[in-house]
Motif scaffolding. Structure first.
Motif, PDB file in Angstrom:
ATOM      1  N   GLN A  92      43.347  82.808 -34.508  1.00 35.93           N
ATOM      2  CA  GLN A  92      42.409  81.803 -34.023  1.00 35.93           C
ATOM      3  C   GLN A  92      42.186  81.919 -32.522  1.00 35.93           C
ATOM      4  OE1 GLN A  92      43.541  77.441 -33.508  1.00 35.93           O
ATOM      5  NE2 GLN A  92      42.284  77.326 -35.354  1.00 35.93           N
ATOM      6  N   LYS A  93      43.249  82.167 -31.764  1.00 38.02           N
ATOM      7  CA  LYS A  93      43.175  82.309 -30.314  1.00 38.02           C
ATOM      8  C   LYS A  93      44.108  83.425 -29.879  1.00 38.02           C
ATOM      9  CE  LYS A  93      42.376  81.200 -25.974  1.00 38.02           C
ATOM     10  NZ  LYS A  93      41.063  81.494 -25.337  1.00 38.02           N
ATOM     11  N   SER A 123      37.520  85.156 -29.088  1.00 43.62           N
ATOM     12  CA  SER A 123      38.823  84.497 -29.230  1.00 43.62           C
ATOM     13  C   SER A 123      39.816  84.959 -28.166  1.00 43.62           C
ATOM     14  CB  SER A 123      39.406  84.769 -30.617  1.00 43.62           C
ATOM     15  OG  SER A 123      39.788  86.132 -30.743  1.00 43.62           O
TER      16      SER A 123
END
Length: 217
Positions: A92-93, A123
């Protein structure tokens, strides 16, 4: 066999640069941090930059099957190769933390020009800063370290991560990697004796050794 595969991986990074050609980046080779504007007072705790074997690291992420909703941080990201692969995996990150300004600039350029889809590239964030300070307030879940620090500094970083796991009351994952991995380095021996970290995987692919640990809050 391990020695030959390590030599082959080093030849690839130095001369063939298969990963760089495929992704349109420049992450190969080795850089002495003393030749950058890296804080001289911290050079005793850092080694030269060298890239993780891309195909081995990609295979490890697939093998671990970590949730893609997690947040990944490369502590001492250098030119950003591991960050690109983590973004490709789908975290996600993705955050790369690097103290040398020149390496941060190069890593950001690599992220910008790499052949990943725009959503994956978006991201990634490259942060210029001290890894130890970053560990005090991090919200990440998965941490990657590739032989970037001295034993003393690595122990301090692990202590910070353990404190964060307790503070946040959740599970953190640490991926520690070295080339070849035999005999076990003092860093690996230190992690194996640290009761806060439970080893869940260890293996070697293409001359790249990986040790994966869970740290429970």
């Amino acid at each position: 066999v391990k020695t030959l595969t390590t030599c082959g991986a080093m030849i690839d990074d130095q001369h063939l640069k298969v990963f760089d050609r495929r992704y349109g980046v420049r992450t190969s080779g080795h850089i002495e941090l003393s030749n950058t504007s890296f804080d001289p007072s911290k050079l005793k705790h850092a080694t030269s930059y060298g890239p993780v074997n891309a195909w081995a690291f990609r295979g490890l992420l697939k093998r671990l099957r970590l949730s893609r909703t997690l947040r990944f941080a490369d502590l001492g990201c250098g030119l950003g190769r591991a960050c690109i692969l983590a973004a490709e995996y789908g975290f996600q990150k993705v955050t790369g933390v690097e103290l040398a300004p020149e390496l941060c600039v190069a890593a950001r350029e690599n992220v910008s020009r790499c052949s990943l889809p725009a959503l994956n590239k978006s991201s990634i964030e490259i942060v210029q800063g001290d890894v130890l300070e970053y560990g005090e307030s991090t919200e990440d879940d998965v941490f990657f370290v590739y032989r970037a620090f001295s034993l003393e500094f690595l122990q301090a970083v692990c202590e910070k991560l353990a404190q964060r796991a307790v503070c946040q009351k959740r599970l953190l994952t640490l991926i520690y990697s070295e080339r070849l991995g035999w005999p076990p380095s003092p860093s690996v021996e230190s992690l194996s004796k640290n009761r806060r970290f439970q080893e869940i995987y260890q293996g070697s692919t293409l001359g790249q050794a990986f040790h994966v640990y869970h740290c429970r809050g």
